[in-house]
Design a protein around this motif. Structure first.
Motif, PDB file in Angstrom:
ATOM      1  N   UNK A  68       8.581  -3.402   0.736  1.00  0.00           N
ATOM      2  CA  UNK A  68       7.500  -3.213   1.711  1.00  0.00           C
ATOM      3  C   UNK A  68       7.356  -1.743   2.091  1.00  0.00           C
ATOM      4  N   UNK A  69       8.481  -1.066   2.252  1.00  0.00           N
ATOM      5  CA  UNK A  69       8.434   0.360   2.594  1.00  0.00           C
ATOM      6  C   UNK A  69       7.784   1.176   1.478  1.00  0.00           C
ATOM      7  N   UNK A  70       8.161   0.865   0.233  1.00  0.00           N
ATOM      8  CA  UNK A  70       7.569   1.578  -0.897  1.00  0.00           C
ATOM      9  C   UNK A  70       6.069   1.317  -0.977  1.00  0.00           C
ATOM     10  N   UNK A  71       5.676   0.059  -0.772  1.00  0.00           N
ATOM     11  CA  UNK A  71       4.254  -0.282  -0.831  1.00  0.00           C
ATOM     12  C   UNK A  71       3.486   0.471   0.253  1.00  0.00           C
ATOM     13  N   UNK A  72       4.060   0.574   1.442  1.00  0.00           N
ATOM     14  CA  UNK A  72       3.413   1.319   2.524  1.00  0.00           C
ATOM     15  C   UNK A  72       3.236   2.788   2.145  1.00  0.00           C
ATOM     16  N   UNK A  73       4.262   3.373   1.509  1.00  0.00           N
ATOM     17  CA  UNK A  73       4.180   4.766   1.081  1.00  0.00           C
ATOM     18  C   UNK A  73       3.089   4.943   0.021  1.00  0.00           C
ATOM     19  N   UNK A  74       3.011   3.967  -0.896  1.00  0.00           N
ATOM     20  CA  UNK A  74       1.985   4.031  -1.943  1.00  0.00           C
ATOM     21  C   UNK A  74       0.592   3.989  -1.319  1.00  0.00           C
ATOM     22  N   UNK A  75       0.394   3.046  -0.397  1.00  0.00           N
ATOM     23  CA  UNK A  75      -0.921   2.926   0.255  1.00  0.00           C
ATOM     24  C   UNK A  75      -1.281   4.208   0.991  1.00  0.00           C
ATOM     25  N   UNK A  76      -0.292   4.791   1.656  1.00  0.00           N
ATOM     26  CA  UNK A  76      -0.564   6.011   2.416  1.00  0.00           C
ATOM     27  C   UNK A  76      -0.948   7.156   1.470  1.00  0.00           C
ATOM     28  N   UNK A  77      -0.222   7.294   0.360  1.00  0.00           N
ATOM     29  CA  UNK A  77      -0.517   8.364  -0.587  1.00  0.00           C
ATOM     30  C   UNK A  77      -1.875   8.167  -1.267  1.00  0.00           C
ATOM     31  N   UNK A  92      -4.312   6.563   0.127  1.00  0.00           N
ATOM     32  CA  UNK A  92      -5.320   6.447   1.185  1.00  0.00           C
ATOM     33  C   UNK A  92      -6.143   5.178   1.035  1.00  0.00           C
ATOM     34  N   UNK A  93      -5.407   4.067   0.866  1.00  0.00           N
ATOM     35  CA  UNK A  93      -6.043   2.754   0.763  1.00  0.00           C
ATOM     36  C   UNK A  93      -5.399   1.824   1.784  1.00  0.00           C
ATOM     37  N   UNK A  94      -6.027   0.658   1.957  1.00  0.00           N
ATOM     38  CA  UNK A  94      -5.515  -0.277   2.959  1.00  0.00           C
ATOM     39  C   UNK A  94      -5.048  -1.599   2.373  1.00  0.00           C
ATOM     40  N   UNK A  95      -5.312  -1.829   1.096  1.00  0.00           N
ATOM     41  CA  UNK A  95      -4.875  -3.099   0.509  1.00  0.00           C
ATOM     42  C   UNK A  95      -4.584  -2.927  -0.984  1.00  0.00           C
ATOM     43  N   UNK A  96      -4.050  -3.990  -1.595  1.00  0.00           N
ATOM     44  CA  UNK A  96      -3.642  -3.963  -2.992  1.00  0.00           C
ATOM     45  C   UNK A  96      -4.826  -3.765  -3.944  1.00  0.00           C
ATOM     46  N   UNK A  97      -5.940  -4.413  -3.645  1.00  0.00           N
ATOM     47  CA  UNK A  97      -7.106  -4.301  -4.519  1.00  0.00           C
ATOM     48  C   UNK A  97      -7.564  -2.851  -4.637  1.00  0.00           C
ATOM     49  N   UNK A  98      -7.641  -2.173  -3.503  1.00  0.00           N
ATOM     50  CA  UNK A  98      -8.055  -0.770  -3.509  1.00  0.00           C
ATOM     51  C   UNK A  98      -7.021   0.091  -4.240  1.00  0.00           C
ATOM     52  N   UNK A  99      -5.742  -0.203  -4.027  1.00  0.00           N
ATOM     53  CA  UNK A  99      -4.680   0.574  -4.679  1.00  0.00           C
ATOM     54  C   UNK A  99      -4.743   0.427  -6.189  1.00  0.00           C
TER      55      UNK A  99
END
Length: 216
Positions: A185-194, A196-203
């Motif tokens: 979960x922490x890694x996923x949060x870091x990925x989203x932040x880098x 600049x997306x809010x969900x998996x689809x956008x990422x």
């Protein structure tokens, strides 16, 4: 290297293990130091026999090939481990590399390819089959991303991003990479932040645009 190259063969299938031994026994300058059918025995034999190279299967009973590799390399950094397995997915390749394996071949490799890989690793170098090498280079992002503004993800974040792109949830990713769900979960949060997306689809969409994840 002086003398014969000593190899420990590790595989839980006796017929395949015997075929490997026969091939190596017939190879000049190579000596089979021993055989093991499971991970724990492989670790013990590697410590006792001190082989130059360990031919390691990935899927072993008791202790899998990745953890066996990690223990062998930690105890004897001079020992080279060559993964020889049927698995070619990204997670398996990266797990083996992180554990310290110097090479990764598929069991469909020709005898001469396996022998060459054993000798290369015995000389302290690394080797991967062409298909695996191409995949590793692609996953590591060695090519310039098409989107120059795409933030640089760490190796672990790229690995997790690839699994996200394959539709895996946090629990499945944690199981695949042998991590806690909190860490994922922490890694996923870091990925989203880098990204600049809010969900998996956008990422996933952004990662594919940048060449980090492959388009289906």
């Amino acid at each position: 290297m002086f003398g014969a190259l000593r190899v420990l063969v590790v595989d839980d299938h006796p017929v395949f293990r015997a075929a490997l031994r026969a091939m190596l026994d017939a190879t000049e300058g190579v000596e089979v130091a021993g055989e093991a059918a499971d991970g724990l025995t492989a670790v013990a034999d590697a410590g006792r026999l001190e082989p130059d190279v360990v031919l390691m299967d990935l899927n072993l009973p008791g202790l899998d090939g990745v953890e066996a590799t990690r223990r062998i390399v930690n105890a004897s950094p001079h020992t080279g481990v060559l993964m020889l397995t049927m698995f070619e997915n990204e997670a398996a390749v990266f797990a083996a590399m992180r554990a310290g394996a110097r090479g990764y071949l598929l069991k469909g490799a020709r005898n001469e390819q396996i022998i060459r890989a054993v000798r290369v690793i015995g000389d302290g170098e690394a080797i991967f089959s062409p298909a695996i090498a191409t995949r590793v280079l692609s996953l590591l992002g060695t090519a310039t991303p098409r989107d120059e503004s795409f933030p640089r993800l760490t190796l672990r974040e790229k690995e997790i991003m690839l699994l996200i792109a394959r539709g895996m949830g946090n629990a499945s990713i944690a199981e695949e990479l042998v991590l806690s769900q909190k860490t994922v979960r922490n890694h996923v949060s870091h990925i989203f932040r880098k990204l600049r997306v809010t969900d998996r689809t956008q990422a996933i969409a952004k990662a594919k645009e940048a060449g980090i994840a492959r388009s289906e």
